[in-house]
Design a protein around this motif. Structure first.
Motif, PDB file in Angstrom:
ATOM      1  N   THR A  31      -5.129   4.567  -3.748  1.00 45.10           N
ATOM      2  CA  THR A  31      -4.649   3.180  -3.757  1.00 45.10           C
ATOM      3  C   THR A  31      -3.393   3.118  -2.891  1.00 45.10           C
ATOM      4  O   THR A  31      -2.756   4.148  -2.688  1.00 45.10           O
ATOM      5  N   PRO A  32      -3.022   1.968  -2.396  1.00 47.45           N
ATOM      6  CA  PRO A  32      -3.747   0.704  -2.452  1.00 47.45           C
ATOM      7  C   PRO A  32      -5.045   0.781  -1.663  1.00 47.45           C
ATOM      8  O   PRO A  32      -5.142   1.527  -0.687  1.00 47.45           O
ATOM      9  N   GLU A 330       0.550  -5.310   2.937  1.00 46.41           N
ATOM     10  CA  GLU A 330      -0.914  -5.396   2.942  1.00 46.41           C
ATOM     11  C   GLU A 330      -1.407  -6.752   2.422  1.00 46.41           C
ATOM     12  O   GLU A 330      -2.581  -7.067   2.555  1.00 46.41           O
ATOM     13  N   ASN A 331      -0.523  -7.542   1.821  1.00 52.57           N
ATOM     14  CA  ASN A 331      -0.858  -8.911   1.441  1.00 52.57           C
ATOM     15  C   ASN A 331       0.399  -9.774   1.551  1.00 52.57           C
ATOM     16  O   ASN A 331       1.128  -9.960   0.575  1.00 52.57           O
ATOM     17  N   PRO A 332       0.661 -10.312   2.740  1.00 56.93           N
ATOM     18  CA  PRO A 332       1.895 -11.090   2.936  1.00 56.93           C
ATOM     19  C   PRO A 332       1.777 -12.548   2.526  1.00 56.93           C
ATOM     20  O   PRO A 332       2.681 -13.338   2.791  1.00 56.93           O
ATOM     21  N   ARG A 333       0.693 -12.945   1.860  1.00 62.96           N
ATOM     22  CA  ARG A 333       0.442 -14.376   1.682  1.00 62.96           C
ATOM     23  C   ARG A 333       1.407 -15.038   0.702  1.00 62.96           C
ATOM     24  O   ARG A 333       1.758 -16.188   0.876  1.00 62.96           O
ATOM     25  N   TYR A 334       1.843 -14.317  -0.325  1.00 59.85           N
ATOM     26  CA  TYR A 334       2.819 -14.933  -1.228  1.00 59.85           C
ATOM     27  C   TYR A 334       4.142 -15.131  -0.480  1.00 59.85           C
ATOM     28  O   TYR A 334       4.772 -16.186  -0.550  1.00 59.85           O
ATOM     29  N   THR A 406      -1.369   0.754   6.598  1.00 60.67           N
ATOM     30  CA  THR A 406      -2.357  -0.240   6.178  1.00 60.67           C
ATOM     31  C   THR A 406      -3.412   0.468   5.325  1.00 60.67           C
ATOM     32  O   THR A 406      -3.968   1.484   5.746  1.00 60.67           O
ATOM     33  N   PRO A 407      -3.683  -0.058   4.136  1.00 58.43           N
ATOM     34  CA  PRO A 407      -4.681   0.605   3.280  1.00 58.43           C
ATOM     35  C   PRO A 407      -6.069   0.588   3.915  1.00 58.43           C
ATOM     36  O   PRO A 407      -6.382  -0.311   4.701  1.00 58.43           O
ATOM     37  N   PRO A 408      -6.900   1.538   3.562  1.00 60.17           N
ATOM     38  CA  PRO A 408      -8.282   1.513   4.037  1.00 60.17           C
ATOM     39  C   PRO A 408      -9.088   0.396   3.368  1.00 60.17           C
ATOM     40  O   PRO A 408      -8.670  -0.148   2.347  1.00 60.17           O
ATOM     41  N   VAL A 421     -12.929   0.464   7.029  1.00 61.83           N
ATOM     42  CA  VAL A 421     -11.745   0.879   7.794  1.00 61.83           C
ATOM     43  C   VAL A 421     -11.213   2.143   7.130  1.00 61.83           C
ATOM     44  O   VAL A 421     -10.943   2.150   5.924  1.00 61.83           O
ATOM     45  N   LYS A 422     -11.111   3.196   7.928  1.00 63.67           N
ATOM     46  CA  LYS A 422     -10.660   4.479   7.367  1.00 63.67           C
ATOM     47  C   LYS A 422      -9.154   4.483   7.150  1.00 63.67           C
ATOM     48  O   LYS A 422      -8.431   3.663   7.738  1.00 63.67           O
ATOM     49  N   PRO A 423      -8.651   5.413   6.356  1.00 65.02           N
ATOM     50  CA  PRO A 423      -7.199   5.443   6.096  1.00 65.02           C
ATOM     51  C   PRO A 423      -6.410   5.763   7.355  1.00 65.02           C
ATOM     52  O   PRO A 423      -6.890   6.496   8.220  1.00 65.02           O
ATOM     53  N   GLU A 424      -5.244   5.176   7.448  1.00 72.33           N
ATOM     54  CA  GLU A 424      -4.336   5.510   8.549  1.00 72.33           C
ATOM     55  C   GLU A 424      -3.526   6.746   8.158  1.00 72.33           C
ATOM     56  O   GLU A 424      -3.350   7.039   6.978  1.00 72.33           O
ATOM     57  N   SER A 425      -2.992   7.408   9.176  1.00 72.94           N
ATOM     58  CA  SER A 425      -2.095   8.538   8.908  1.00 72.94           C
ATOM     59  C   SER A 425      -0.722   8.198   9.495  1.00 72.94           C
ATOM     60  O   SER A 425      -0.594   7.258  10.287  1.00 72.94           O
TER      61      SER A 425
END
Ligand SMILES: Cc1ncc(COP(=O)(O)O)c(C=O)c1O
Length: 439
Positions: A31-32, A330-334, A406-408, A421-425
């Motif tokens: 997670t996330p 990863e969720n800027p909407r709020y 960024t989460p996968p 989308v794979k995990p970033e490193s």
């Protein structure tokens, strides 16, 4: 909560999506984590497309890919018979890589870069929606150089604005999108569209807002747009072959929002189809090819985001925070516009909601919140929280604030799961960074 057959609480009292236990997904992928329920997208997209064809005839459902742009989603919606709209070269590029045929792409933007238009024309994009005074001239030259005739629509401002549960017919003329019908800008502009040898003007577009539940808002937009089509025909002999009514169909984020099923969305599209058919019959117009551009309604509710609870801060009598391992990156909407979400403690999903909680992220900003003052189960560090309806405008708006990754994205169906989308490193994070030798 938008629970359904593919988003349910299972025998273990865990939230399950697409047949996959969220505790298993968290263990396997960490997670996330963004999770997308493929069956939901298939069901809703099919309802949109089938209803449009059955109730209207010639037309297309173009997924507004700004909501979620990845190769896998383009592949999925292509297989479901949809088109796609794009607002950048990057979205066109990704769509093509995902196997979306160029002729099914609609390219929007209030400030398309010449380079982006060159790419769109070279790729044979189906429609380009003109939204700037000098765009036809630039695009005409680009098309000429490419030896092509580009089909174009013109974006209009119909003076109808709708958001959430209300709509108004406004005279708002200050928006950055579209040429105003009311003040005559649209007439002047459209008449000039016939002066470009390498552009084929075929139609008009409008998008009246987002999170719209009142279908009468679309009824009003149809009235305004068909009145305008009549005016174009009667005053200038112009026939509109393509009418694009944009997107904006509402979704369920919290209990305040209606809970729409695929059948409800089908009803929504049927209403649009019937209203448009009636309007064109009454005004004796040629029947246009109808495009609609749903974004969030195809994918928001397909998505959940999984988080692990970390620090818990209880400010007695004031506020209780559950800090999760995600946040505004990863969720800027709020943070952007106070959007609301509902959530559940996914590994205690059948326990009662006994707390009022603010879900905060791990970013160094007080405004870094996902949801404020929501009902939730009692949780301890290590519990799993799922936030609902995060499929749209979450991954696509993600960023690297505080150098967070960024989460996968994992897609699930019938218990199977795999990366979209794979995990970033951290190596990915610094890949394009450079240390100038003069510092
Ligand atoms: C031109 C256009 N079409 C479609 C959409 C999709 O809207 P929604 O995701 O609310 O359906 C948008 C959203 O901004 C838009 O600007």
């Amino acid at each position: 909560m938008n629970l359904r057959d593919t988003l349910r609480i299972n025998e273990n009292g865990h939230l399950e999506i697409g047949g996959a236990d969220t505790s298993r997904l968290a263990k396997e992928y960490g997670t996330p984590l963004y999770v997308l329920d493929v069956a939901y997208i298939q069901k809703v997209a099919t309802a949109f497309r089938k209803t449009l064809t059955e109730k209207y005839g010639d037309g297309a459902v173009a997924f507004a890919s700004k909501a979620f742009s990845t190769e896998a989603i383009y592949k999925l919606i292509f297989k479901l018979g949809l088109y796609s709209d794009s607002v950048s070269e990057g979205e066109i590029y990704t769509a093509l890589k995902g196997g979306m045929p160029a002729e099914r792409l609609v390219f929007h933007g209030n400030n398309k870069l010449p380079r982006e238009m060159e790419f769109a024309v070279a790729s044979d994009v189906g429609y380009i929606v003109i939204d700037a005074v000098d765009e036809p001239e630039i695009l005409d030259k680009i098309a000429e150089n490419a030896g092509k005739i580009q089909r174009v629509l013109v974006r209009l401002n119909p003076g109808v604005e709708a958001h959430t549960h209300q709509f108004v017919q406004t005279s708002r003329e200050d928006g950055k999108f579209g040429f105003s019908i009311k003040n005559g800008d649209a007439d002047e502009f459209i008449k000039k569209m016939y002066g470009y040898k390498n552009l084929k003007f075929v139609g008009i577009h409008c998008h009246i807002g987002s999170q719209i539940f009142d279908r009468n808002a679309f009824g009003l937009a149809i009235e305004v747009m068909t009145d305008y089509m009549k005016k174009l025909r009667d005053a200038y002999g112009i026939t509109i072959e393509v009418l694009n009514l944009g997107g904006g169909f509402g979704v369920h984020y919290t209990e305040k929002d209606p809970l729409y099923t695929a059948e409800d969305y089908a009803g929504y599209v049927a209403f649009i189809a019937e209203t448009l058919k009636k309007a064109i019959a009454a005004k004796k117009l040629a029947k246009p090819f109808l495009i609609i551009e749903p974004g969030r309604s195809l994918i928001a509710e397909a998505g959940i985001t999984l988080y692990t609870v970390g620090a818990i801060k209880d400010i007695k009598g004031i506020k209780k925070y559950y800090a999760i391992d995600g946040g505004m990156f990863e969720n800027p909407r709020y943070a952007l516009y106070r959007s609301e979400y509902s959530a559940i403690v996914a590994n205690k999903a059948n326990e009662p909601f006994s707390e009022t909680v603010t879900l905060t992220g791990k970013c160094c900003e007080s405004g870094d919140m996902i949801a404020e003052g929501i009902p939730l189960q009692k949780a301890v560090r290590g519990d799993l929280v799922a936030v609902f309806s995060t499929g749209a405008y979450n991954y696509s708006m993600s960023m690297h604030y505080n150098s967070n990754l960024t989460p996968p994205v994992v897609m699930v169906k019938d218990g199977k799961a795999d990366y979209a989308v794979k995990p970033e490193s951290y190596e990915d994070l610094v890949r394009n960074q450079n240390i100038p030798d003069f510092i």
